[in-house]
Design a protein around this motif. Structure first.
Motif, PDB file in Angstrom:
ATOM      1  N   ASP A  39      54.688 -21.356  51.866  1.00 27.29           N
ATOM      2  CA  ASP A  39      54.900 -20.420  53.320  1.00 27.29           C
ATOM      3  C   ASP A  39      54.556 -20.965  54.311  1.00 27.29           C
ATOM      4  O   ASP A  39      53.167 -20.222  54.410  1.00 27.29           O
ATOM      5  CB  ASP A  39      54.440 -18.959  52.075  1.00 27.29           C
ATOM      6  CG  ASP A  39      55.057 -18.355  50.984  1.00 27.29           C
ATOM      7  OD1 ASP A  39      56.346 -18.221  51.676  1.00 27.29           O
ATOM      8  OD2 ASP A  39      54.624 -18.781  49.761  1.00 27.29           O
ATOM      9  N   PHE A  40      54.219 -21.936  54.881  1.00 31.85           N
ATOM     10  CA  PHE A  40      54.259 -22.779  55.613  1.00 31.85           C
ATOM     11  C   PHE A  40      55.334 -22.385  56.734  1.00 31.85           C
ATOM     12  O   PHE A  40      56.599 -22.747  56.292  1.00 31.85           O
ATOM     13  CB  PHE A  40      53.602 -24.101  56.410  1.00 31.85           C
ATOM     14  CG  PHE A  40      51.601 -24.374  55.395  1.00 31.85           C
ATOM     15  CD1 PHE A  40      51.428 -23.964  54.418  1.00 31.85           C
ATOM     16  CD2 PHE A  40      51.099 -24.703  56.486  1.00 31.85           C
ATOM     17  CE1 PHE A  40      49.786 -24.101  53.212  1.00 31.85           C
ATOM     18  CE2 PHE A  40      49.279 -25.340  56.138  1.00 31.85           C
ATOM     19  CZ  PHE A  40      49.694 -24.521  54.344  1.00 31.85           C
ATOM     20  N   TRP A  87      57.211 -17.868  64.268  1.00 32.20           N
ATOM     21  CA  TRP A  87      55.945 -18.220  65.013  1.00 32.20           C
ATOM     22  C   TRP A  87      56.430 -19.058  66.380  1.00 32.20           C
ATOM     23  O   TRP A  87      56.912 -19.707  66.467  1.00 32.20           O
ATOM     24  CB  TRP A  87      55.131 -18.775  63.904  1.00 32.20           C
ATOM     25  CG  TRP A  87      54.353 -19.817  64.195  1.00 32.20           C
ATOM     26  CD1 TRP A  87      52.964 -19.316  64.915  1.00 32.20           C
ATOM     27  CD2 TRP A  87      53.642 -21.074  64.019  1.00 32.20           C
ATOM     28  NE1 TRP A  87      51.981 -19.594  65.328  1.00 32.20           N
ATOM     29  CE2 TRP A  87      52.030 -21.223  65.449  1.00 32.20           C
ATOM     30  CE3 TRP A  87      54.633 -22.364  63.931  1.00 32.20           C
ATOM     31  CZ2 TRP A  87      52.309 -22.842  65.089  1.00 32.20           C
ATOM     32  CZ3 TRP A  87      53.422 -23.259  63.961  1.00 32.20           C
ATOM     33  CH2 TRP A  87      52.013 -23.644  64.304  1.00 32.20           C
ATOM     34  N   GLU A 119      53.297 -14.487  65.394  1.00 33.03           N
ATOM     35  CA  GLU A 119      54.305 -14.838  64.393  1.00 33.03           C
ATOM     36  C   GLU A 119      54.690 -13.224  64.005  1.00 33.03           C
ATOM     37  O   GLU A 119      54.219 -11.977  63.896  1.00 33.03           O
ATOM     38  CB  GLU A 119      53.580 -15.476  63.008  1.00 33.03           C
ATOM     39  CG  GLU A 119      54.533 -15.400  62.009  1.00 33.03           C
ATOM     40  CD  GLU A 119      53.836 -16.155  60.983  1.00 33.03           C
ATOM     41  OE1 GLU A 119      54.100 -17.481  60.399  1.00 33.03           O
ATOM     42  OE2 GLU A 119      53.014 -15.471  60.640  1.00 33.03           O
ATOM     43  N   ARG A 164      59.450 -18.912  58.872  1.00 35.14           N
ATOM     44  CA  ARG A 164      58.865 -19.489  57.143  1.00 35.14           C
ATOM     45  C   ARG A 164      59.617 -18.095  56.712  1.00 35.14           C
ATOM     46  O   ARG A 164      60.015 -17.108  56.758  1.00 35.14           O
ATOM     47  CB  ARG A 164      57.862 -19.170  56.663  1.00 35.14           C
ATOM     48  CG  ARG A 164      56.984 -18.210  57.474  1.00 35.14           C
ATOM     49  CD  ARG A 164      54.897 -18.190  57.407  1.00 35.14           C
ATOM     50  NE  ARG A 164      54.614 -17.545  57.727  1.00 35.14           N
ATOM     51  CZ  ARG A 164      54.255 -16.571  57.044  1.00 35.14           C
ATOM     52  NH1 ARG A 164      54.950 -16.201  55.728  1.00 35.14           N
ATOM     53  NH2 ARG A 164      53.710 -15.094  57.414  1.00 35.14           N
ATOM     54  N   CYS A 187      52.305 -11.197  55.913  1.00 36.43           N
ATOM     55  CA  CYS A 187      51.310 -12.158  55.337  1.00 36.43           C
ATOM     56  C   CYS A 187      53.460 -12.490  55.080  1.00 36.43           C
ATOM     57  O   CYS A 187      54.016 -13.243  55.228  1.00 36.43           O
ATOM     58  CB  CYS A 187      50.589 -12.488  54.380  1.00 36.43           C
ATOM     59  SG  CYS A 187      51.304 -11.437  53.156  1.00 36.43           S
ATOM     60  N   PHE A 230      54.328 -12.608  51.996  1.00 42.24           N
ATOM     61  CA  PHE A 230      54.573 -12.781  50.754  1.00 42.24           C
ATOM     62  C   PHE A 230      53.686 -12.349  49.928  1.00 42.24           C
ATOM     63  O   PHE A 230      53.854 -12.552  48.858  1.00 42.24           O
ATOM     64  CB  PHE A 230      53.822 -14.174  50.592  1.00 42.24           C
ATOM     65  CG  PHE A 230      53.062 -14.795  51.185  1.00 42.24           C
ATOM     66  CD1 PHE A 230      51.759 -14.685  50.644  1.00 42.24           C
ATOM     67  CD2 PHE A 230      53.599 -15.631  52.290  1.00 42.24           C
ATOM     68  CE1 PHE A 230      50.958 -15.069  51.738  1.00 42.24           C
ATOM     69  CE2 PHE A 230      52.538 -16.101  52.870  1.00 42.24           C
ATOM     70  CZ  PHE A 230      50.927 -15.480  52.922  1.00 42.24           C
ATOM     71  N   PRO A 254      49.450 -16.005  63.410  1.00 40.95           N
ATOM     72  CA  PRO A 254      49.737 -15.793  62.013  1.00 40.95           C
ATOM     73  C   PRO A 254      48.154 -15.644  61.267  1.00 40.95           C
ATOM     74  O   PRO A 254      47.534 -16.521  61.672  1.00 40.95           O
ATOM     75  CB  PRO A 254      50.287 -17.597  61.616  1.00 40.95           C
ATOM     76  CG  PRO A 254      51.032 -18.050  62.768  1.00 40.95           C
ATOM     77  CD  PRO A 254      49.827 -16.972  64.023  1.00 40.95           C
ATOM     78  N   VAL A 255      48.705 -14.709  60.534  1.00 45.22           N
ATOM     79  CA  VAL A 255      47.288 -14.747  60.117  1.00 45.22           C
ATOM     80  C   VAL A 255      46.544 -15.044  58.148  1.00 45.22           C
ATOM     81  O   VAL A 255      45.573 -15.578  57.685  1.00 45.22           O
ATOM     82  CB  VAL A 255      46.439 -13.101  59.613  1.00 45.22           C
ATOM     83  CG1 VAL A 255      46.443 -12.901  60.996  1.00 45.22           C
ATOM     84  CG2 VAL A 255      47.474 -12.417  59.079  1.00 45.22           C
ATOM     85  N   ILE A 256      48.231 -15.415  57.709  1.00 42.62           N
ATOM     86  CA  ILE A 256      48.040 -16.377  55.773  1.00 42.62           C
ATOM     87  C   ILE A 256      49.013 -17.128  55.634  1.00 42.62           C
ATOM     88  O   ILE A 256      49.640 -16.828  56.425  1.00 42.62           O
ATOM     89  CB  ILE A 256      48.189 -14.891  54.754  1.00 42.62           C
ATOM     90  CG1 ILE A 256      47.186 -13.845  54.861  1.00 42.62           C
ATOM     91  CG2 ILE A 256      47.323 -15.307  53.583  1.00 42.62           C
ATOM     92  CD1 ILE A 256      47.253 -12.923  53.879  1.00 42.62           C
ATOM     93  N   ILE A 257      48.814 -18.050  55.409  1.00 45.16           N
ATOM     94  CA  ILE A 257      49.474 -19.670  55.071  1.00 45.16           C
ATOM     95  C   ILE A 257      49.606 -19.953  53.932  1.00 45.16           C
ATOM     96  O   ILE A 257      48.054 -19.656  53.809  1.00 45.16           O
ATOM     97  CB  ILE A 257      49.913 -20.568  56.265  1.00 45.16           C
ATOM     98  CG1 ILE A 257      48.245 -20.675  56.508  1.00 45.16           C
ATOM     99  CG2 ILE A 257      50.607 -19.748  57.728  1.00 45.16           C
ATOM    100  CD1 ILE A 257      47.710 -22.447  57.253  1.00 45.16           C
ATOM    101  N   ALA A 258      49.791 -20.235  52.607  1.00 42.64           N
ATOM    102  CA  ALA A 258      49.642 -20.656  51.683  1.00 42.64           C
ATOM    103  C   ALA A 258      51.242 -21.343  51.402  1.00 42.64           C
ATOM    104  O   ALA A 258      52.179 -21.641  51.273  1.00 42.64           O
ATOM    105  CB  ALA A 258      49.845 -19.372  50.304  1.00 42.64           C
ATOM    106  N   VAL A 277      42.649 -13.315  58.384  1.00 36.14           N
ATOM    107  CA  VAL A 277      43.492 -11.901  59.122  1.00 36.14           C
ATOM    108  C   VAL A 277      42.685 -11.182  59.772  1.00 36.14           C
ATOM    109  O   VAL A 277      42.953 -10.304  61.005  1.00 36.14           O
ATOM    110  CB  VAL A 277      43.239 -10.846  57.298  1.00 36.14           C
ATOM    111  CG1 VAL A 277      44.045  -9.736  57.980  1.00 36.14           C
ATOM    112  CG2 VAL A 277      44.569 -11.369  56.596  1.00 36.14           C
TER     113      VAL A 277
END
Lengths: 263, 315
Positions: free
Chosen positions: A2-3, A39, A45, A84, A214, A216, B58-62, B71
């Motif tokens: 999730d990038f 993004w 984003e 993403r 997020c 997700f 963006p605040v969260i990437i995984a 966040v």
């Protein structure tokens, strides 16, 4: 993974005075109703519904409404954006169904896309807008062989004068029976459709959008009352039975700090 | 079936798993859904006295190895907290741990006082968030004096509600911090918050991915660090109850945390790796292990690593 994957914009088209569509190649395949997070480095984003996936390229139809969408409208061909996803649930259909489509605004994208795939369904496409110039993807929609195109405009400049929900109800008054109703657009429009479908016992699928971070299932910003499920994973597309259990549907949503905002 | 219940600071939990702060933590409905999915208790996202905006997206990437988040602790303030916590408590569901945050020592006291009025089962104090350093400087959890000052301020404002201090792994001597908050009256500690902050650069755009540039790092690789810190704190302060948080994905992970001294086990990033049903999956795995090992009560495992029932810890 999730990038964001950085892609280059291949094509940009002015679809209506407010809406541009952006085309780019993307390696993962999607289904109508799903969304991606787009993004713009240094800007923002945000989630965006996918308008079309041709098997190689995505199209996103974006209306310039707020700050971040205006920034997106400033993008040019060859510019880089991060993507993403795709995320979330999608619309479903069965061959042979008689389907009513009720999109509002950008919702014309995913419904048109579904109509191109549901070739063995008979679709009444109730495209609505304020005036003729805002009827998104009208030319493409009316060319589809499985579609009866039934546009409406608030000012009567194209199709029937009035709202698409009224047109759809008139068809039902005339005795047309639908196996499934697909709606996507402003929540209060979908809420009206949902109530009618529940009353008439017509299966319906709709897209409940909530502020998402997020996408997700972690941040919790898109959890809906009182079920507490996330709309990024268990939505945005839900059937009307589930929508009926979402107490906040048509009532309120939450902003980026989790505060309730009435519709 | 083994008895998974534990008692932490006088509060009974049907199982040791608690939702970690910051994950799915914004609304009462969300907390109830987490309990429905098998958690023994929930922790709210950090609550502020006044509205606090988070960072831009963006605040969260995984990915499969880690999660990076900044966040920025958004919250609508104490009025919303009262509404959501009140709604949750009225359902008489599993215990509520209200996590609070503030920028200054005296504001921790004010926030704690307001939140105490809601009567949560436990108050957890976030002095260790690594992604608001631009706004507030080094976390209080990085200084023995600051950590103790916040603890004293909160303790005197909340009556008999147990107070847990959430510690930072980003310190030279976590045992010294744990001792300072215990001496200042903390009823327990949560070991640990995310590590870092770390940073991830997108090489195609040559920019950091997170809008805040840096963010707290979490995920399965953190577990050995949390296990070591819990073991160290348990050995130095055997009576201090511990919530073990950091990289727990499986029932085996949770049992490992308990063996070194955790009474409760926080699950956060695990929701990403195994979905919202992660709590039920973990308790099922704990049951399977207990059956295999003929363990009747999971609470008997807490800290066994340090006594004759487990292998002695001699580094």
């Amino acid at each position: 993974m999730d990038f964001p994957l950085v892609v280059k914009i291949k094509k940009i088209k002015q679809e209506t005075p407010q809406t541009k569509s952006f085309v780019f190649e993307y390696p993962k395949r999607a289904k109508p109703g799903q969304f991606v997070n787009i993004w713009l480095p240094g800007v923002n984003e945000r989630p965006m519904s996918i308008s079309f996936d041709d098997g190689k390229n995505y199209t996103l139809a974006i209306a310039a409404a707020g700050e971040s969408t205006r920034q997106m409208h400033a993008l040019r061909v060859e510019d880089k954006i991060g993507i993403r996803g795709p995320y979330g649930t999608h619309y479903q259909w069965k061959d042979g169904q008689r389907i009513a489509m009720l999109p509002g605004g950008y919702g014309a994208g995913p419904t048109y896309w579904m109509a191109t795939l549901a070739t063995k369904c008979k679709i009444d496409f109730f495209l609505g807008a304020r005036d003729k110039s805002l009827l998104l993807f009208a030319d493409k929609i009316k060319k589809l062989k499985n579609v009866r195109f039934l546009p409406s405009t608030n000012d009567g400049s194209a199709g029937v004068k009035g709202f698409n929900v009224e047109c759809w109800m008139q068809e039902m008054e005339r005795g047309v029976k639908y196996d499934s109703v697909i709606t996507i657009g402003p929540e209060l429009m979908m809420y009206a459709v949902s109530k009618q479908c529940a009353k008439r016992k017509v299966p319906c699928q709709l897209s409940i959008e909530r502020y998402m971070k997020c996408a997700f299932g972690i941040c919790g910003n898109c959890c809906v009352d009182d079920l507490g499920i996330t709309m990024c994973q268990q939505g945005p597309v839900v059937d009307n039975t589930l929508a009926g259990k979402i107490a906040e549907f048509g009532q309120y949503h939450r902003d980026d700090v989790g505060r309730k905002k009435e519709f | 079936m083994a008895d998974l219940s534990v008692t932490f600071c006088g509060v009974k939990f049907k199982n040791p798993l608690v939702l970690a702060s910051g994950i799915l933590g914004i609304t009462a409905s969300s907390w109830r859904n987490v309990v429905k999915n098998g958690a023994g208790g929930i922790t709210t996202k950090s609550l502020w006295l006044e509205e606090h905006r988070g960072h831009p997206n963006p605040v969260i990437i995984a990915n499969e190895h880690y999660m990076l988040n900044a966040v920025g602790v958004p919250d609508a303030g104490v009025q919303k907290a009262q509404e959501e916590c009140g709604k949750y408590l009225a359902w008489k569901s599993s215990p509520l741990i209200a996590n609070i945050i503030a920028g200054r020592v005296q504001d921790f006291g004010k926030t704690a006082e307001e939140i105490a009025k809601i009567k949560p089962h436990i108050i957890e104090v976030n002095i260790s968030c690594p992604n608001v350093e631009d706004e507030f400087g080094k976390p209080f959890a990085c200084s023995v004096g600051d950590a103790a000052a916040v603890t004293r301020e909160v303790k005197k404002r909340v009556g008999n509600i147990p107070v847990v201090i959430k510690l930072s792994p980003n310190v030279e001597n976590i045992v010294a911090i744990a001792r300072s908050v215990a001496d200042a009256g903390a009823d327990g500690v949560n070991v640990m918050n995310t590590i870092g902050p770390g940073m991830s650069i997108n090489i195609d755009t040559r920019t950091p991915v997170l809008a805040n540039k840096v963010g707290g790092l979490s995920g399965p690789a953190l577990k050995p660090l949390a296990v070591k810190y819990i073991a160290d704190i348990r050995r130095a302060l055997p009576k201090l109850p511990i919530i073990g948080t950091g990289g727990v994905l499986t029932g085996e992970d949770a049992i490992e945390m308990m063996m070194v001294g955790a009474t409760l086990v926080g699950v956060g990033t695990g929701v990403y790796y195994r979905g919202p049903q992660v709590f039920k999956k973990i308790t099922d795995e704990m049951q399977a292990w207990c059956k295999k090992e003929n363990v009747k009560r999971v609470r008997d495992l807490i800290g066994v690593f340090h006594n004759g029932n487990g292998r002695r810890f001699e580094p």
